[in-house]
Design a protein around this motif. Structure first.
Motif, PDB file in Angstrom:
ATOM      1  N   PRO A 506       0.832  -1.217   0.000  1.00  0.00           N
ATOM      2  CA  PRO A 506       0.000   0.000   0.000  1.00  0.00           C
ATOM      3  C   PRO A 506       0.857   1.253   0.000  1.00  0.00           C
ATOM      4  N   ALA A 507       0.345   2.294  -0.619  1.00  0.00           N
ATOM      5  CA  ALA A 507       1.036   3.580  -0.588  1.00  0.00           C
ATOM      6  C   ALA A 507       1.046   4.107   0.838  1.00  0.00           C
ATOM      7  N   SER A 508       2.040   4.886   1.155  1.00  0.00           N
ATOM      8  CA  SER A 508       2.135   5.445   2.500  1.00  0.00           C
ATOM      9  C   SER A 508       0.942   6.348   2.789  1.00  0.00           C
ATOM     10  N   PRO A 509       0.396   6.277   3.991  1.00  0.00           N
ATOM     11  CA  PRO A 509      -0.720   7.174   4.340  1.00  0.00           C
ATOM     12  C   PRO A 509      -0.284   8.629   4.489  1.00  0.00           C
ATOM     13  N   HIS A 510       1.015   8.879   4.434  1.00  0.00           N
ATOM     14  CA  HIS A 510       1.519  10.240   4.642  1.00  0.00           C
ATOM     15  C   HIS A 510       1.857  10.950   3.331  1.00  0.00           C
ATOM     16  N   ARG A 511       1.451  10.377   2.193  1.00  0.00           N
ATOM     17  CA  ARG A 511       1.791  10.996   0.910  1.00  0.00           C
ATOM     18  C   ARG A 511       1.243  12.419   0.798  1.00  0.00           C
ATOM     19  N   ALA A 512      -0.013  12.615   1.163  1.00  0.00           N
ATOM     20  CA  ALA A 512      -0.617  13.940   1.042  1.00  0.00           C
ATOM     21  C   ALA A 512       0.133  14.960   1.903  1.00  0.00           C
ATOM     22  N   LEU A 513       0.514  14.556   3.102  1.00  0.00           N
ATOM     23  CA  LEU A 513       1.270  15.453   3.979  1.00  0.00           C
ATOM     24  C   LEU A 513       2.610  15.814   3.356  1.00  0.00           C
ATOM     25  N   MET A 514       3.313  14.812   2.826  1.00  0.00           N
ATOM     26  CA  MET A 514       4.634  15.079   2.272  1.00  0.00           C
ATOM     27  C   MET A 514       4.558  15.924   0.997  1.00  0.00           C
ATOM     28  N   ILE A 515       3.525  15.711   0.198  1.00  0.00           N
ATOM     29  CA  ILE A 515       3.359  16.575  -0.979  1.00  0.00           C
ATOM     30  C   ILE A 515       3.080  18.002  -0.537  1.00  0.00           C
ATOM     31  N   ALA A 516       2.308  18.159   0.535  1.00  0.00           N
ATOM     32  CA  ALA A 516       1.989  19.504   1.026  1.00  0.00           C
ATOM     33  C   ALA A 516       3.242  20.241   1.503  1.00  0.00           C
ATOM     34  N   VAL A 517       4.119  19.564   2.249  1.00  0.00           N
ATOM     35  CA  VAL A 517       5.307  20.265   2.750  1.00  0.00           C
ATOM     36  C   VAL A 517       6.296  20.536   1.612  1.00  0.00           C
ATOM     37  N   HIS A 518       6.316  19.661   0.616  1.00  0.00           N
ATOM     38  CA  HIS A 518       7.157  19.949  -0.549  1.00  0.00           C
ATOM     39  C   HIS A 518       6.621  21.150  -1.321  1.00  0.00           C
ATOM     40  N   LEU A 519       5.315  21.259  -1.417  1.00  0.00           N
ATOM     41  CA  LEU A 519       4.724  22.417  -2.082  1.00  0.00           C
ATOM     42  C   LEU A 519       4.998  23.692  -1.287  1.00  0.00           C
ATOM     43  N   ALA A 520       5.084  23.582   0.036  1.00  0.00           N
ATOM     44  CA  ALA A 520       5.434  24.755   0.850  1.00  0.00           C
ATOM     45  C   ALA A 520       6.847  25.217   0.517  1.00  0.00           C
ATOM     46  N   TRP A 521       7.787  24.253   0.377  1.00  0.00           N
ATOM     47  CA  TRP A 521       9.145  24.624  -0.041  1.00  0.00           C
ATOM     48  C   TRP A 521       9.127  25.292  -1.409  1.00  0.00           C
ATOM     49  N   LEU A 522       8.369  24.711  -2.340  1.00  0.00           N
ATOM     50  CA  LEU A 522       8.304  25.264  -3.685  1.00  0.00           C
ATOM     51  C   LEU A 522       7.693  26.656  -3.675  1.00  0.00           C
TER      52      LEU A 522
END
Length: 550
Positions: A506-522
């Motif tokens: 299964p995909a990690s349940p934290h994908r949405a969180l990690m995409i969000a913090v990467h978007l914050a960096w961007l």
């Protein structure tokens, strides 16, 4: 003129990479396409050392070829280092003129640190390195009440492609904020706030993935700074050399010529010191340079190694400090200013242009093999066709991939004699299991990939397809003729064999969180770039309207 000179030096260094192909050299891996896998987002059991770098390259490779993205960023990093050194010199030593700025530019690009990090494959670290003089200049402008916060945000975010790059940039920013004169809590406070926001991808990944085991302390002795011929460790570091890997050094640094080269570099720096120490804004950067040399040298001593091991055991997240020589980058802004100061001092007796020409020529002559890909050892590489075919097979059903041989580093005949990290994890849409184990001097430094190690042991032990599928393995890839397995064959050529297992995870349940913090960096990066552009245009427009006759 100075930006063009800096670009010319950067292109002389990276010239072979301008040919079609990919950068594949030790830790540097570029592929045609990268994807936002769990591994790329830091959601694996490996330490998040390449965040948000992998996120940025994955986004960029959906627009242009991933090899172009990496090579462009590397060239930009070196260009920015030289141009930024000139800008910092203009801010701190305006009387150095273009002659002094040229020396600073040359010193920032043409030095052993750049050569060794290129050969080690640390392209993203060199992007952060290129941001250091810009960070210092931005902080100095803010302390004087000039400029905006946008440039500081942009340079911190760009340096933050890797955790080390951000740590270097934030350290330079805090040091520059300590310059005598105007005292304000705002600059260090905003710097720390921006640094924490930029660091959110790897800080959050470390928290949610739990990927920082104490085993990182095992590699402390292997990664300690190294003495070069004719030099003690302190002397090597003072000369901006001394990387832990003796194979990742220019040929001239492996001979007694290293002593002469270090003497020339330090002479240029020493001549300018009497001038630079009288400039308050330069004093913290000079002090930082001294610390950046002395502390890594102390870390390489017996007591220093014990202390670093104790720190990393107590705080596993500080495993990033193991490679002591990379912190010598903090010395370069101070060194560049001192090099420019040499022009100010010596032009009492000689024309400034002549002094600059001699200093620049001496710096280049004492490291001749930095030119053209560090003596031709850094070139553009083409993948065999089978790699694209194998990636297409896996991408059609992207289940977790186990890879043999088990080592993290590979040697491919088509990629040159130096080892390289396995390219597969940065190519396919699936998560590739990697132990992160490294063999240094015959000694294995264990990585953090516990699950990958278990799966590889199963594969090497002859586990059945059903057993591997139950363990969540979708594919097994065998590289460079490492033997046959009793598994269903999906693809084979002279370089790769792909076996279909069919398991999934299964995909990690934290994908949405990690995409969000990467978007914050961007967001910080893009907002900083936009704000800097607008502020620059306003300043130029203001200068034009206030010019005589307007």
């Amino acid at each position: 003129m100075l930006p063009a000179y800096a670009l010319a030096l950067a292109l002389v260094v990276t010239g072979p990479l301008l040919a079609p192909g990919y950068l594949l050299l030790r830790d540097a891996v570029s592929t045609p396409r990268s994807h936002l896998t769990d591994v790329a987002l830091g959601l694996s059991d490996a330490a998040p050392r390449a965040l948000p770098q992998d996120f940025a390259v994955a986004l960029g490779s959906h627009v242009v070829d991933g090899g172009v993205v990496v090579k462009a960023l590397l060239v930009a990093g070196l260009w920015l280092a030289g141009w930024g050194a000139a800008r910092l010199t203009a801010a701190v030593l305006p009387d150095a003129g273009r002659a002094g700025q040229a020396v600073a530019t040359t010193l920032a690009i043409w030095n052993p640190y750049v050569a060794e990090r290129l050969l080690q494959g640390h392209w993203s670290l060199l992007v952060g390195y290129g941001c250091l003089p810009w960070v210092a200049a931005a902080v100095l402008r803010r302390r004087e009440g000039a400029g905006w916060w946008w440039p500081l945000a942009f340079w911190l975010a760009l340096a933050g492609l890797t955790p080390t790059g951000l740590m270097l940039a934030a350290t330079v920013a805090l040091a520059a904020a300590c310059a005598p004169g105007v005292r304000s809590w705002r600059v260090p406070a905003v710097t720390l706030a921006l640094a924490l926001l930029v660091a959110s991808p790897w800080l959050v990944a470390s928290a949610v993935a739990g990927s920082l085991p104490a085993s990182q302390a095992a590699g402390v002795p292997a990664f300690a700074a190294r003495a070069e011929p004719g030099l003690a460790t302190l002397g090597s570091l003072a000369g901006l050399g001394g990387i832990w890997n003796a194979e990742a050094v220019p040929e001239t640094r492996a001979t007694a010529f290293a002593f002469i080269a270090t003497l020339v570099l330090l002479t240029v720096v020493a001549v300018g010191l009497p001038v630079v120490v009288r400039r308050p804004a330069a004093v913290p950067l000079l002090a930082l340079a001294a610390v950046a040399v002395v502390v890594p040298a102390a870390m390489a001593t017996g007591p220093g190694l014990v202390a670093v091991e104790a720190v990393v055991n107590a705080l596993p997240g500080l495993g990033v400090v193991r490679d002591g020589q990379k912190w010598v980058a903090l010395a370069v802004p101070g060194y560049a200013l001192a090099g420019a100061g040499a022009v100010i001092l010596l032009r009492r007796w000689l024309p400034g242009a002549a002094v600059a020409a001699v200093c620049c020529a001496a710096l280049i002559a004492t490291l001749p093999d930095l030119a053209w890909g560090v003596g031709g050892r850094m070139t553009a590489v083409s993948y065999p066709d089978g790699w694209r075919s194998a990636a297409a097979v896996i991408d059609a059903d992207p289940g977790p991939v186990a890879v043999l041989p088990p080592d993290s580093m590979r040697r491919f005949a088509w990629a040159g004699p130096a080892p390289v990290l396995d390219p597969l994890p940065r190519w396919v849409r699936a998560d590739v299991l990697s132990t992160g184990d490294l063999v240094i001097g015959g000694r294995t430094v264990p990585g953090e990939g516990a699950r990958a190690r278990e799966v590889q042991d199963m594969v090497l032990g002859g586990a059945t397809r059903e057993e591997l599928a139950a363990a969540g393995v979708g594919w097994v890839v065998v590289e460079s003729g490492s033997g046959d397995l009793d598994l269903p064959l999906a693809f084979r050529d002279d370089d790769l064999t792909v076996y279909r297992v069919g398991g999934s995870a299964p995909a990690s349940p934290h994908r949405a969180l990690m995409i969000a913090v990467h978007l914050a960096w961007l967001a910080v990066l893009l907002a900083g770039a936009a704000g800097t552009t607008v502020a620059t245009l306003r300043r130029l427009r203001s200068g034009a309207t206030s010019a005589p006759g307007q």
